[in-house]
Design an enzyme around this catalytic site. Structure first.
Site, PDB file in Angstrom:
ATOM      1  CB  CYS A 109       6.291  -5.448 -17.340  1.00  0.00           C
ATOM      2  SG  CYS A 109       6.701  -4.524 -15.865  1.00  0.00           S
ATOM      3  CG  HIS A 248       2.345  -5.391 -17.939  1.00  0.00           C
ATOM      4  ND1 HIS A 248       2.367  -6.095 -16.764  1.00  0.00           N
ATOM      5  CD2 HIS A 248       3.008  -4.222 -17.694  1.00  0.00           C
ATOM      6  CE1 HIS A 248       3.015  -5.400 -15.857  1.00  0.00           C
ATOM      7  NE2 HIS A 248       3.402  -4.258 -16.391  1.00  0.00           N
ATOM      8  CG  ASN A 278       3.052  -3.287 -12.849  1.00  0.00           C
ATOM      9  OD1 ASN A 278       3.489  -4.409 -13.066  1.00  0.00           O
ATOM     10  ND2 ASN A 278       3.409  -2.243 -13.567  1.00  0.00           N
TER      11      ASN A 278
HETATM   12  O1  UT7 Z   1       5.079  -2.145 -15.642  1.00  0.00           O
HETATM   13  C1  UT7 Z   1       5.973  -1.514 -16.524  1.00  0.00           C
HETATM   14  C2  UT7 Z   1       5.294  -0.451 -17.244  1.00  0.00           C
HETATM   15  N1  UT7 Z   1       4.859   0.569 -16.308  1.00  0.00           N
HETATM   16  C3  UT7 Z   1       3.920   1.403 -16.672  1.00  0.00           C
HETATM   17  O2  UT7 Z   1       3.391   1.280 -17.733  1.00  0.00           O
HETATM   18  C4  UT7 Z   1       3.577   2.544 -15.726  1.00  0.00           C
HETATM   19  C5  UT7 Z   1       3.228   3.757 -16.534  1.00  0.00           C
HETATM   20  N2  UT7 Z   1       2.975   4.947 -15.708  1.00  0.00           N
HETATM   21  C6  UT7 Z   1       1.856   5.116 -14.979  1.00  0.00           C
HETATM   22  O3  UT7 Z   1       1.034   4.221 -14.883  1.00  0.00           O
HETATM   23  C7  UT7 Z   1       1.604   6.457 -14.356  1.00  0.00           C
HETATM   24  O4  UT7 Z   1       2.519   7.386 -14.888  1.00  0.00           O
HETATM   25  C8  UT7 Z   1       1.691   6.472 -12.823  1.00  0.00           C
HETATM   26  C9  UT7 Z   1       0.559   5.700 -12.211  1.00  0.00           C
HETATM   27  C10 UT7 Z   1       3.030   5.882 -12.384  1.00  0.00           C
HETATM   28  C11 UT7 Z   1       1.600   7.921 -12.301  1.00  0.00           C
HETATM   29  O5  UT7 Z   1       0.388   8.496 -12.770  1.00  0.00           O
HETATM   30  P1  UT7 Z   1       0.378   9.893 -13.496  1.00  0.00           P
HETATM   31  O6  UT7 Z   1      -1.004  10.222 -13.768  1.00  0.00           O
HETATM   32  O7  UT7 Z   1       1.336   9.822 -14.652  1.00  0.00           O
HETATM   33  O8  UT7 Z   1       0.930  10.839 -12.374  1.00  0.00           O
HETATM   34  P2  UT7 Z   1       2.100  11.903 -12.455  1.00  0.00           P
HETATM   35  O9  UT7 Z   1       3.382  11.245 -12.158  1.00  0.00           O
HETATM   36  O10 UT7 Z   1       1.969  12.727 -13.703  1.00  0.00           O
HETATM   37  O11 UT7 Z   1       1.702  12.827 -11.247  1.00  0.00           O
HETATM   38  C12 UT7 Z   1       0.483  13.601 -11.240  1.00  0.00           C
HETATM   39  C13 UT7 Z   1       0.345  14.256  -9.873  1.00  0.00           C
HETATM   40  C14 UT7 Z   1       1.602  14.974  -9.422  1.00  0.00           C
HETATM   41  O12 UT7 Z   1       1.216  16.096  -8.661  1.00  0.00           O
HETATM   42  P3  UT7 Z   1       1.193  17.570  -9.299  1.00  0.00           P
HETATM   43  O13 UT7 Z   1       2.587  17.803  -9.767  1.00  0.00           O
HETATM   44  O14 UT7 Z   1       0.195  17.491 -10.426  1.00  0.00           O
HETATM   45  O15 UT7 Z   1       0.760  18.414  -8.161  1.00  0.00           O
HETATM   46  C15 UT7 Z   1       2.279  13.959  -8.538  1.00  0.00           C
HETATM   47  O16 UT7 Z   1       3.118  14.581  -7.575  1.00  0.00           O
HETATM   48  O17 UT7 Z   1       0.097  13.250  -8.897  1.00  0.00           O
HETATM   49  C16 UT7 Z   1       1.088  13.326  -7.869  1.00  0.00           C
HETATM   50  N3  UT7 Z   1       1.358  11.962  -7.413  1.00  0.00           N
HETATM   51  C17 UT7 Z   1       0.701  11.397  -6.394  1.00  0.00           C
HETATM   52  N4  UT7 Z   1      -0.270  11.863  -5.587  1.00  0.00           N
HETATM   53  C18 UT7 Z   1      -0.757  11.019  -4.650  1.00  0.00           C
HETATM   54  C19 UT7 Z   1       2.232  11.060  -7.914  1.00  0.00           C
HETATM   55  N5  UT7 Z   1       2.167   9.918  -7.238  1.00  0.00           N
HETATM   56  C20 UT7 Z   1       1.210  10.089  -6.290  1.00  0.00           C
HETATM   57  C21 UT7 Z   1       0.669   9.264  -5.289  1.00  0.00           C
HETATM   58  N6  UT7 Z   1      -0.308   9.776  -4.506  1.00  0.00           N
HETATM   59  N7  UT7 Z   1       1.074   7.994  -5.104  1.00  0.00           N
END
Ligand code: UT7
Length: 321
Positions: A109, A248, A278
């Site tokens: 990115c 970004h 994104n």
């Molecule tokens: O472009 C290159 C650079 N990329 C980035 O900078 C991306 C950086 N990462 C992020 O923006 C975030 O980590 C994400 C948006 C990808 C994910 O958000 P998060 O707050 O880090 O979520 P997580 O992976 O820690 O998951 C939190 C909870 C989990 O459930 P439990 O274990 O707390 O019950 C996941 O299973 O959210 C759940 N979850 C979802 N729920 C509904 C993960 N994805 C989803 C989803 N819908 N799409």
């Protein structure tokens, strides 16, 4: 060097959060609250060079540079049409540009920031006079629409800038960084080695984007802070000297957290993630084109563009518009 004009393009079809709930176990609320995204554009068959062509054409039309005077075409992308020829060569052909150096830049990115840094250096060194620099992605072709960790986040689009040689250099500072990510926290795996001498043990055939969001999130917070702090410090500037920071567009929470940490007014950070998701290499040039169209960029304004992503790569550029 001057930045003369901008252009952008996104495929017509807009995929809303509600629609995604029919594909994976997610909710509109989760997506919007955790990322800031409401919708993203998805290609109905157009490839990366097609999007790049549209954005590039618009940027050239908005400039006073003739096609025959463009001597450098760069496309930042992680979703090229082919291994070879490059997407940049294809765009060159589609636009009818003769006699230009054309190549792609793959830097996650951060691709567009690397590309602008390279174009600027080539112009300063006299290798080129007029450059078309594009960020273009069709990420939907490498997304797994059963993987909720990724398919809700990414979208397709392209943005472009035309730059020209100018004694009054508008690119004031370039800070580029990279470090190999041994854990492959963001990757698009591609073709394995299968040849007359070797059979790959890995059966996967189609390239698919995978991301360990949590790890990338931590990296992104540190990277974005560093990108802004280094540029300010090296140029003896404070937040007050900067009109806009164009990061970004990965996740509004990353931007919000960094703004708070650095004590910078969140309104200085331009954000349009809610409409595009994104778009990787395309997110910064799409934002610049949008800002330009809205009349937000005034002559003499200092802005910082800051990209971070797979590689790992990160980079920022101080621009005086
Ligand atoms: O472009 C290159 C650079 N990329 C980035 O900078 C991306 C950086 N990462 C992020 O923006 C975030 O980590 C994400 C948006 C990808 C994910 O958000 P998060 O707050 O880090 O979520 P997580 O992976 O820690 O998951 C939190 C909870 C989990 O459930 P439990 O274990 O707390 O019950 C996941 O299973 O959210 C759940 N979850 C979802 N729920 C509904 C993960 N994805 C989803 C989803 N819908 N799409």
């Amino acid at each position: 060097m001057s930045l003369i004009s901008t252009g952008s393009y996104a495929p017509k079809f807009s995929l809303g959060n509600d629609h995604l709930t029919t594909l994976v176990d997610t909710s509109s609320e989760w997506i919007e609250k955790r990322t800031g995204i409401k919708k993203r554009n998805i290609s109905a068959g157009e490839n990366t060079s097609d999007l790049a062509y549209e954005a590039g054409k618009q940027a050239i039309e908005n400039s006073n540079v003739n096609l025959e005077d463009i001597d450098l075409v760069l496309v930042a992308t992680i979703t090229p049409d082919h291994f070879t020829p490059s997407t940049a060569s294809m765009v060159q052909g589609k636009l009818g540009i003769k006699n230009a150096v054309a190549f792609d830049i793959s830097a996650g990115c951060t691709g567009f920031v690397y590309a602008l840094g390279i174009a600027s250096s080539m112009i300063k060194n006299g290798i080129a006079k007029n450059a078309l620099v594009i960020g273009s992605e069709v990420l939907s072709k490498v997304l797994d629409y059963t993987d909720r960790n990724t398919c809700v986040i990414f979208g397709d689009g392209a943005g472009a800038l035309v730059l020209t040689k100018d004694l009054n250099d508008k690119i004031k500072d370039i800070y580029l960084q990279g470090e190999y990510d041994t854990a492959h926290n963001i990757q698009i795996q591609s073709v394995n080695v299968n040849n007359a001498m070797h059979t790959s043990q890995d059966a996967s055939t189609l390239p698919k984007l995978s991301m360990n969001g949590g790890e990338v999130y931590k990296f992104a917070l540190g990277a974005l802070s560093e990108l802004i702090e280094v540029i300010l410090e090296r140029n003896n500037l404070t937040n007050d000297d900067i009109k806009y920071i164009v990061p970004h567009q990965a996740n509004f929470r990353i931007i919000e957290t960094v703004a708070k940490k650095l004590g910078i007014d969140i309104n200085k950070f331009y954000m349009n993630i809610e409409n595009y998701g994104n778009t990787s290499s395309a997110s910064i040039p799409i934002a610049l084109a949008e800002m330009n169209n809205l009349g937000l960029l005034k002559k003499g304004d200092k802005i910082i563009i800051a990209g971070f992503g797979a590689g790992l790569t990160w980079g920022s550029i101080l621009i005086e518009w």
